[in-house]
Design a protein around this motif. Structure first.
Motif, PDB file in Angstrom:
ATOM      1  N   TYR A 185       2.923 143.697  82.933  1.00  0.00           N
ATOM      2  CA  TYR A 185       3.199 144.879  82.108  1.00  0.00           C
ATOM      3  C   TYR A 185       3.852 144.457  80.788  1.00  0.00           C
ATOM      4  N   ILE A 186       4.844 143.576  80.876  1.00  0.00           N
ATOM      5  CA  ILE A 186       5.527 143.094  79.669  1.00  0.00           C
ATOM      6  C   ILE A 186       4.533 142.382  78.758  1.00  0.00           C
ATOM      7  N   GLN A 187       3.698 141.543  79.354  1.00  0.00           N
ATOM      8  CA  GLN A 187       2.696 140.794  78.581  1.00  0.00           C
ATOM      9  C   GLN A 187       1.750 141.753  77.849  1.00  0.00           C
TER      10      GLN A 187
ATOM     11  N   HIS B 228       2.395 144.998  76.997  1.00  0.00           N
ATOM     12  CA  HIS B 228       3.022 145.993  76.125  1.00  0.00           C
ATOM     13  C   HIS B 228       4.034 145.444  75.122  1.00  0.00           C
ATOM     14  N   PHE B 229       4.288 144.151  75.151  1.00  0.00           N
ATOM     15  CA  PHE B 229       5.255 143.580  74.219  1.00  0.00           C
ATOM     16  C   PHE B 229       4.517 143.085  72.983  1.00  0.00           C
ATOM     17  N   ASN B 230       5.207 142.990  71.882  1.00  0.00           N
ATOM     18  CA  ASN B 230       4.631 142.531  70.627  1.00  0.00           C
ATOM     19  C   ASN B 230       4.116 141.095  70.779  1.00  0.00           C
ATOM     20  N   LYS B 231       2.824 140.901  70.637  1.00  0.00           N
ATOM     21  CA  LYS B 231       2.182 139.593  70.849  1.00  0.00           C
ATOM     22  C   LYS B 231       2.618 138.539  69.822  1.00  0.00           C
ATOM     23  N   ASN B 232       3.145 138.981  68.684  1.00  0.00           N
ATOM     24  CA  ASN B 232       3.585 138.036  67.655  1.00  0.00           C
ATOM     25  C   ASN B 232       4.807 137.230  68.088  1.00  0.00           C
ATOM     26  N   TYR B 233       5.543 137.726  69.086  1.00  0.00           N
ATOM     27  CA  TYR B 233       6.770 137.075  69.524  1.00  0.00           C
ATOM     28  C   TYR B 233       6.663 136.463  70.915  1.00  0.00           C
ATOM     29  N   MET B 234       5.446 136.402  71.461  1.00  0.00           N
ATOM     30  CA  MET B 234       5.322 136.035  72.852  1.00  0.00           C
ATOM     31  C   MET B 234       4.067 135.220  73.104  1.00  0.00           C
ATOM     32  N   SER B 235       4.183 134.282  74.043  1.00  0.00           N
ATOM     33  CA  SER B 235       2.992 133.620  74.568  1.00  0.00           C
ATOM     34  C   SER B 235       3.026 133.766  76.086  1.00  0.00           C
ATOM     35  N   PHE B 236       1.859 133.828  76.685  1.00  0.00           N
ATOM     36  CA  PHE B 236       1.728 134.083  78.113  1.00  0.00           C
ATOM     37  C   PHE B 236       0.996 132.916  78.748  1.00  0.00           C
ATOM     38  N   ILE B 237       1.555 132.398  79.840  1.00  0.00           N
ATOM     39  CA  ILE B 237       0.980 131.230  80.510  1.00  0.00           C
ATOM     40  C   ILE B 237       0.763 131.557  81.977  1.00  0.00           C
TER      41      ILE B 237
ATOM     42  N   ILE C  93       6.806 133.129  77.287  1.00  0.00           N
ATOM     43  CA  ILE C  93       7.774 132.532  76.369  1.00  0.00           C
ATOM     44  C   ILE C  93       7.959 133.536  75.246  1.00  0.00           C
ATOM     45  N   LEU C  94       9.172 134.006  75.135  1.00  0.00           N
ATOM     46  CA  LEU C  94       9.502 135.078  74.206  1.00  0.00           C
ATOM     47  C   LEU C  94      10.414 134.530  73.120  1.00  0.00           C
ATOM     48  N   SER C  95       9.990 134.675  71.875  1.00  0.00           N
ATOM     49  CA  SER C  95      10.792 134.245  70.737  1.00  0.00           C
ATOM     50  C   SER C  95      11.524 135.459  70.181  1.00  0.00           C
ATOM     51  N   ILE C  96      12.846 135.360  70.060  1.00  0.00           N
ATOM     52  CA  ILE C  96      13.596 136.517  69.565  1.00  0.00           C
ATOM     53  C   ILE C  96      14.189 136.284  68.180  1.00  0.00           C
ATOM     54  N   GLY C  97      13.751 135.236  67.525  1.00  0.00           N
ATOM     55  CA  GLY C  97      14.266 134.963  66.187  1.00  0.00           C
ATOM     56  C   GLY C  97      15.425 133.989  66.239  1.00  0.00           C
TER      57      GLY C  97
ATOM     58  N   ILE D  69      10.544 147.121  80.773  1.00  0.00           N
ATOM     59  CA  ILE D  69      11.024 146.282  79.668  1.00  0.00           C
ATOM     60  C   ILE D  69      12.553 146.358  79.548  1.00  0.00           C
ATOM     61  N   GLU D  70      13.146 147.472  79.904  1.00  0.00           N
ATOM     62  CA  GLU D  70      14.591 147.662  79.766  1.00  0.00           C
ATOM     63  C   GLU D  70      15.423 146.635  80.539  1.00  0.00           C
ATOM     64  N   PRO D  71      15.088 146.330  81.812  1.00  0.00           N
ATOM     65  CA  PRO D  71      15.881 145.311  82.514  1.00  0.00           C
ATOM     66  C   PRO D  71      15.827 143.946  81.835  1.00  0.00           C
ATOM     67  N   LEU D  72      14.659 143.591  81.293  1.00  0.00           N
ATOM     68  CA  LEU D  72      14.518 142.314  80.596  1.00  0.00           C
ATOM     69  C   LEU D  72      15.365 142.296  79.327  1.00  0.00           C
ATOM     70  N   LYS D  73      15.315 143.351  78.549  1.00  0.00           N
ATOM     71  CA  LYS D  73      16.128 143.425  77.332  1.00  0.00           C
ATOM     72  C   LYS D  73      17.613 143.313  77.666  1.00  0.00           C
ATOM     73  N   TYR D  74      18.024 144.027  78.702  1.00  0.00           N
ATOM     74  CA  TYR D  74      19.430 144.002  79.101  1.00  0.00           C
ATOM     75  C   TYR D  74      19.843 142.588  79.519  1.00  0.00           C
ATOM     76  N   LEU D  75      19.008 141.934  80.331  1.00  0.00           N
ATOM     77  CA  LEU D  75      19.334 140.589  80.804  1.00  0.00           C
ATOM     78  C   LEU D  75      19.355 139.586  79.651  1.00  0.00           C
ATOM     79  N   CYS D  76      18.455 139.720  78.699  1.00  0.00           N
ATOM     80  CA  CYS D  76      18.463 138.824  77.531  1.00  0.00           C
ATOM     81  C   CYS D  76      19.779 138.965  76.773  1.00  0.00           C
ATOM     82  N   LYS D  77      20.242 140.195  76.556  1.00  0.00           N
ATOM     83  CA  LYS D  77      21.517 140.409  75.869  1.00  0.00           C
ATOM     84  C   LYS D  77      22.676 139.822  76.671  1.00  0.00           C
TER      85      LYS D  77
END
Length: 185
Positions: free
Chosen positions: A31-33, A35-44, A56-60, A170-178
């Motif tokens: 689902y994340i793969q 619905h997430f912005n493809k410019n910041y992510m690669s999927f393996i 692999i998610l790049s957050i800047g 997506i919310e649990p992932l965002k929370y865990l990243c923070k």
């Protein structure tokens, strides 16, 4: 444990989706793969006996370091492989099934994760852990109080989710990243 490379000015975090077979770990990553912005992510997609998915998610940049999250799903092949995948993990999203008949599977999986993390010297009162109670769209589901009593003894942030309906995936992932980034201090 995050990897900080001062030469390349990069920080790498490892996040693991952990939980019993059929709880929705792979579905969450898919689902994340999708619905997430493809410019910041690669999927393996890695093949073992069962597929292991990685994002692999790049957050800047953080403190002028390029920051990446390497996100994996646990594919429940064996306790030994689970132990291997847990090594160096900076945070976990524990995905539990809200199906009534999966209550014991949730408890067993959580206990295994807990034992493996403690064996690695992790203090679970401070370790970044988020609970995702998936399959919340089912008409017959476990009571939220029961899920919390069974799985949330460390008083972690938790979310009721549905991969099918795209609710709180997506919310649990965002929370865990923070939460993981706050450990960098």
């Amino acid at each position: 444990m995050s990897i900080i490379n001062t030469n390349s000015k990069e920080i790498h975090y490892k996040i693991l989706y952990y939980g019993p077979e059929g709880s929705g770990k792979k579905s969450s990553l898919l689902y994340i793969q999708k619905h997430f912005n493809k410019n910041y992510m690669s999927f393996i997609e890695l093949s073992f006996k069962k597929k292991l998915y990685a994002i692999i998610l790049s957050i800047g940049k953080i403190f002028s370091f390029k920051t990446f999250f390497h996100i994996y799903n646990l594919n429940n092949e064996s306790k030994k492989q689970n132990e291997f995948l847990l090594r160096g993990t900076d945070g976990i999203i524990f995905v539990a099934s809200s199906k009534i008949e999966d209550r014991q599977k949730n408890k067993d999986s959580f206990l295994e994760m807990e034992e493996l993390l403690i064996a690695q010297g992790k203090n679970l009162f401070y370790f970044p852990l988020v609970l995702q109670y998936n399959k919340n769209d089912l008409p017959q589901k476990q009571d939220l109080k029961q899920l919390k009593m069974d799985l949330n003894k460390y008083n972690n942030k938790d979310f009721r989710s549905s991969c099918l309906k795209g609710v709180s995936i997506i919310e649990p992932l965002k929370y865990l990243c923070k939460l993981s980034l706050s450990q960098l201090k």
